[in-house]
Motif scaffolding. Structure first.
Motif, PDB file in Angstrom:
ATOM      1  N   UNK A   1       0.723  -1.096   0.110  1.00 37.50           N
ATOM      2  CA  UNK A   1      -0.121  -0.056   0.046  1.00 37.50           C
ATOM      3  C   UNK A   1       0.857   1.368  -0.059  1.00 37.50           C
ATOM      4  N   UNK A   2       0.842   1.983  -0.987  1.00 28.22           N
ATOM      5  CA  UNK A   2       1.656   3.285  -0.877  1.00 28.22           C
ATOM      6  C   UNK A   2       0.726   4.626  -0.495  1.00 28.22           C
TER       7      UNK A   2
ATOM      8  N   UNK B   1      -1.912  -1.223   7.550  1.00 29.28           N
ATOM      9  CA  UNK B   1      -1.161  -1.608   6.188  1.00 29.28           C
ATOM     10  C   UNK B   1       0.207  -1.729   6.046  1.00 29.28           C
ATOM     11  N   UNK B   2       0.856  -1.944   7.370  1.00 36.38           N
ATOM     12  CA  UNK B   2       2.208  -1.938   7.309  1.00 36.38           C
ATOM     13  C   UNK B   2       2.661  -3.551   7.048  1.00 36.38           C
ATOM     14  N   UNK B   3       1.883  -4.583   7.224  1.00 34.83           N
ATOM     15  CA  UNK B   3       2.472  -5.996   7.069  1.00 34.83           C
ATOM     16  C   UNK B   3       1.506  -6.404   5.871  1.00 34.83           C
ATOM     17  N   UNK B   4       1.681  -5.723   4.691  1.00 34.12           N
ATOM     18  CA  UNK B   4       1.081  -6.334   3.673  1.00 34.12           C
ATOM     19  C   UNK B   4       2.107  -6.917   2.719  1.00 34.12           C
ATOM     20  N   UNK B   5       1.890  -8.315   2.299  1.00 29.12           N
ATOM     21  CA  UNK B   5       2.777  -8.895   1.462  1.00 29.12           C
ATOM     22  C   UNK B   5       2.105  -9.159   0.141  1.00 29.12           C
ATOM     23  N   UNK B   6       0.927  -9.567   0.220  1.00 36.06           N
ATOM     24  CA  UNK B   6       0.142  -9.689  -1.143  1.00 36.06           C
ATOM     25  C   UNK B   6      -1.367  -9.083  -1.105  1.00 36.06           C
ATOM     26  N   UNK B   7      -1.779  -9.711  -2.292  1.00 34.33           N
ATOM     27  CA  UNK B   7      -3.334  -8.669  -2.440  1.00 34.33           C
ATOM     28  C   UNK B   7      -4.423  -9.394  -1.503  1.00 34.33           C
TER      29      UNK B   7
ATOM     30  N   UNK C   1     -10.477  -2.389   8.240  1.00 28.21           N
ATOM     31  CA  UNK C   1     -10.547  -0.718   8.572  1.00 28.21           C
ATOM     32  C   UNK C   1     -11.750  -0.385   8.336  1.00 28.21           C
ATOM     33  N   UNK C   2     -12.378  -0.578   7.167  1.00 28.58           N
ATOM     34  CA  UNK C   2     -13.761  -0.273   6.819  1.00 28.58           C
ATOM     35  C   UNK C   2     -14.772  -0.506   8.010  1.00 28.58           C
ATOM     36  N   UNK C   3     -14.599  -1.687   8.578  1.00 29.44           N
ATOM     37  CA  UNK C   3     -15.493  -1.772   9.775  1.00 29.44           C
ATOM     38  C   UNK C   3     -15.217  -1.129  10.840  1.00 29.44           C
TER      39      UNK C   3
ATOM     40  N   UNK D   1       3.209  -3.337  -8.329  1.00 31.38           N
ATOM     41  CA  UNK D   1       2.869  -3.914  -7.005  1.00 31.38           C
ATOM     42  C   UNK D   1       2.354  -2.796  -6.011  1.00 31.38           C
ATOM     43  N   UNK D   2       2.355  -1.573  -6.278  1.00 28.15           N
ATOM     44  CA  UNK D   2       1.980  -0.623  -5.458  1.00 28.15           C
ATOM     45  C   UNK D   2       0.517  -0.370  -5.561  1.00 28.15           C
ATOM     46  N   UNK D   3      -0.248   0.040  -4.515  1.00 23.83           N
ATOM     47  CA  UNK D   3      -1.603   0.226  -4.731  1.00 23.83           C
ATOM     48  C   UNK D   3      -2.134   1.443  -3.961  1.00 23.83           C
TER      49      UNK D   3
END
Length: 435
Positions: free
Chosen positions: A19-20, A43-49, A59-61, A86-88
């Motif tokens: 996550x950028x 969103x700091x430990x994101x490795x895959x989609x 986070x929405x909840x 790979x950045x979203x």
């Protein structure tokens, strides 16, 4: 889970992602620093989609739990400035609720229905605070007004502490005891989660009470007048109901210390344990135990009462225990247990999904009295279990999770004591709490 779903998840887990950028559009009154804090350690430990999707909807909840948004939409897009693809970027488009909300609703508990008029002023200071004014009136001459301010302190933490303060006035009749009671008071609360999702609530309350007797009992009449109480309360709740068929229980502990000022002093403790387990098909068994004790004498407004269609069935509402000239006096100690067998209606299939309506077979046992736990503890324990009231019966139960429970039973009180008021017939009960 279908084979296609398993394959989709495995594919998403193989897509690298990070996550950028995170954008929250639509904020008007809500403060930006609240959103910044809400995003701490997200969103700091994101490795895959797959990780990204799970975190985005969690986070929405959490945003929804603030209670200030009508709608929250999520858009996930690639970061066009990222050459690795790979950045979203995650975009939350929110719509805040209006500052003033009002509603008319009903509240049902202890076989009494109330009309509730409520007005809420939302997001008072931009931090998801709420100021509420509520007026309530019931068919049994109960009425009250409550002004409450509620504010989350650190909603981005696991503990999620919430501060509440309120001023109120409630009044109503206690026909089983022959008096009318008016409470005027203030209280401040702090509720939070601890480890293993155990919820704690801490409260201080100051109450000015007025009792007006209209029954014949002199023991009630001599308590007429005004009194002041200052108490500290603690409630601990472990609620695992509806999580799974094999993990369906609740444990609740209530504690009160009265005596920080005022003219009454005592320590009051009460606990509830309830567990439900499946047997065969949609047939299930539930067992409950509830008990309470007060360490010293107190006024009738603080005593325990027993009996009615949602606890010790087959007896009148609060009709078990010490009485004086037909008026219930309450007591300092009680216990009650319940065993319930639930089954689908006879004409329903065993795997029917209409689980809200079931047949109901029950057994209740309990006792109430002034049992001083001093000196010979064995003697007083024997007193608690010797003069037990028993009742059995059958009927129907309509139960909606986190809403309300309705019972229609035919009751057979098998054992009672002199002075108890029986209800050996069809008994209707409605409320949230039951044993």
């Amino acid at each position: 889970m279908s084979m296609e779903s398993d394959n989709d998840i495995s594919i998403l887990a193989n897509v690298k992602a990070r996550v950028d950028k995170i954008t929250i559009d639509g904020l008007k009154k809500t403060k930006d620093n609240l959103m910044v804090n809400m995003l701490q350690n997200k969103f700091k430990n994101i490795h895959n989609f797959q990780d990204l999707l799970v975190e985005a909807y969690e986070f929405r909840e959490r945003l929804s739990g603030l209670g200030v948004f009508n709608r929250i939409e999520i858009t996930i897009d690639t970061n066009r400035a990222d050459a690795t693809s790979t950045g979203y970027e995650i975009i939350y488009k929110v719509e805040e609720k209006g500052p003033l909300q009002g509603k008319i609703s009903t509240m049902i508990d202890n076989n009494d229905g109330s009309l509730v008029l409520k007005s809420d002023l939302l997001n008072v200071l931009g931090g998801a605070e709420k100021l509420s004014v509520e007026y309530q009136v019931s068919k049994n001459s109960q009425k009250g007004v409550n002004v409450e301010f509620k504010a989350p302190i650190r909603p981005w933490t696991y503990y999620n502490p919430i501060f509440t303060s309120a001023a109120y006035q409630n009044s109503g009749e206690r026909p089983w005891s022959g008096f009318h009671q008016t409470d005027r008071g203030v209280h401040v609360d702090l509720s939070l989660n601890s480890f293993a999702d155990i919820n704690h609530n801490f409260r201080w309350a100051g109450i000015w009470r007025e009792i007006k007797a209209f029954g014949p009992s002199f023991q009630i009449r001599e308590q007429s007048g005004h009194s002041l109480k200052s108490s500290i309360y603690h409630t601990m709740t472990i609620d695992r109901r509806e999580l799974s068929p094999y993990l369906d229980y609740i444990v609740k502990l209530n504690q009160e210390y009265a005596g920080l000022g005022g003219d009454t002093s005592f320590i009051k403790q009460e606990f509830l344990v309830s567990n439900r387990m499946p047997l065969i098909g949609n047939i299930s068994l539930e067992g409950s135990l509830k008990a309470g004790i007060i360490n010293s004498s107190c006024g009738i407004a603080d005593r325990f009462f027993l009996g009615g269609p949602m606890n010790l069935r087959g007896f009148k509402m609060n009709g078990v225990g010490p009485h004086s000239e037909g008026n219930a006096l309450g007591a300092s100690t009680y216990w009650i247990t319940g065993l319930h067998l639930y089954a689908p209606l006879p004409f329903k299939k065993m795997n029917s999904s209409d689980s809200w309506l079931k047949t109901h077979f029950f057994l209740n046992a309990g006792n109430i009295g002034n049992f001083p736990f001093k000196g010979d503890h064995v003697k007083y324990f024997n007193n608690m279990v010797n003069r037990v009231r028993f009742s059995v019966g059958f009927g129907f139960v309509v139960s909606f999770p986190n809403f309300v429970r309705l019972e229609l039973n035919y009751c057979f009180p098998l054992q009672h004591q002199p002075g108890d008021r029986l209800d050996r017939s069809i008994q209707f009960g409605i409320g949230f709490d039951y044993v």
